[in-house]
Design a protein around this motif. Structure first.
Motif, PDB file in Angstrom:
ATOM      1  N   GLN A   7      33.870  35.638  36.515  1.00 50.09           N
ATOM      2  CA  GLN A   7      33.602  36.550  37.541  1.00 50.09           C
ATOM      3  C   GLN A   7      34.804  37.782  37.746  1.00 50.09           C
ATOM      4  O   GLN A   7      35.663  37.366  37.587  1.00 50.09           O
ATOM      5  N   ARG A   8      34.339  38.751  38.082  1.00 46.27           N
ATOM      6  CA  ARG A   8      35.057  39.825  38.215  1.00 46.27           C
ATOM      7  C   ARG A   8      35.522  39.675  39.866  1.00 46.27           C
ATOM      8  O   ARG A   8      34.763  39.467  40.463  1.00 46.27           O
ATOM      9  N   CYS A   9      36.825  40.060  40.285  1.00 43.10           N
ATOM     10  CA  CYS A   9      37.106  40.345  41.429  1.00 43.10           C
ATOM     11  C   CYS A   9      38.220  41.645  41.578  1.00 43.10           C
ATOM     12  O   CYS A   9      38.630  42.029  40.547  1.00 43.10           O
ATOM     13  N   GLN A  10      38.579  41.887  42.855  1.00 45.03           N
ATOM     14  CA  GLN A  10      39.426  42.749  43.073  1.00 45.03           C
ATOM     15  C   GLN A  10      40.433  42.330  44.246  1.00 45.03           C
ATOM     16  O   GLN A  10      40.142  41.330  44.947  1.00 45.03           O
ATOM     17  N   GLN A  27      41.799  45.274  39.719  1.00 41.69           N
ATOM     18  CA  GLN A  27      40.504  44.306  39.467  1.00 41.69           C
ATOM     19  C   GLN A  27      40.876  43.500  38.440  1.00 41.69           C
ATOM     20  O   GLN A  27      42.226  43.743  37.409  1.00 41.69           O
ATOM     21  N   THR A  29      39.746  39.323  36.361  1.00 42.36           N
ATOM     22  CA  THR A  29      38.822  38.389  35.984  1.00 42.36           C
ATOM     23  C   THR A  29      39.125  36.986  36.235  1.00 42.36           C
ATOM     24  O   THR A  29      40.265  36.515  35.797  1.00 42.36           O
ATOM     25  N   TRP A  46      44.542  39.933  35.552  1.00 46.06           N
ATOM     26  CA  TRP A  46      44.441  41.014  36.085  1.00 46.06           C
ATOM     27  C   TRP A  46      44.202  42.199  34.983  1.00 46.06           C
ATOM     28  O   TRP A  46      44.696  41.734  34.027  1.00 46.06           O
ATOM     29  N   ASP A  47      43.580  43.198  35.231  1.00 49.06           N
ATOM     30  CA  ASP A  47      43.251  44.146  34.485  1.00 49.06           C
ATOM     31  C   ASP A  47      44.655  44.801  33.707  1.00 49.06           C
ATOM     32  O   ASP A  47      44.606  45.546  32.649  1.00 49.06           O
ATOM     33  N   THR A  64      29.881  39.482  37.590  1.00 41.74           N
ATOM     34  CA  THR A  64      30.334  38.699  36.395  1.00 41.74           C
ATOM     35  C   THR A  64      30.788  39.359  35.302  1.00 41.74           C
ATOM     36  O   THR A  64      30.163  40.774  35.254  1.00 41.74           O
ATOM     37  N   SER A  65      31.648  39.022  34.340  1.00 39.04           N
ATOM     38  CA  SER A  65      32.095  40.048  33.230  1.00 39.04           C
ATOM     39  C   SER A  65      30.951  40.400  32.406  1.00 39.04           C
ATOM     40  O   SER A  65      30.627  41.577  31.921  1.00 39.04           O
ATOM     41  N   TRP A  68      29.148  43.201  34.199  1.00 43.32           N
ATOM     42  CA  TRP A  68      30.068  44.478  34.168  1.00 43.32           C
ATOM     43  C   TRP A  68      30.155  45.080  32.813  1.00 43.32           C
ATOM     44  O   TRP A  68      30.355  46.374  32.733  1.00 43.32           O
TER      45      TRP A  68
END
Length: 70
Positions: A7-10, A27, A29, A46-47, A64-65, A68
């Protein structure tokens, strides 16, 4: 709330950790979830290249990735 790997998050705010500083809105994952000494922690890649455990209230969940990438 159950979080899923990928899942993507920030970050909702700046988070200081042993690897460095994650600024608000960075952002990443989700990689895993753990419980440690009664605390619920989430491992995030983290990115910006850092990997850090955070508390659930320090992030907000995005797509989710797989969503994305599309």
């Amino acid at each position: 709330m159950q979080h899923c790997q990928g899942q993507r998050c920030q970050a909702t705010r700046s988070i200081r950790g042993h690897q460095g500083l994650i600024t608000a809105h960075t952002q990443g994952t989700i990689e895993a979830e753990i419980s440690n000494l009664g605390r619920h922690l989430i491992a995030v890649r983290w990115d910006n290249g850092l990997q850090m455990y955070v508390f659930p209230d320090e992030i907000e969940i995005g797509e989710t990735s797989e969503e994305w990438v599309d």
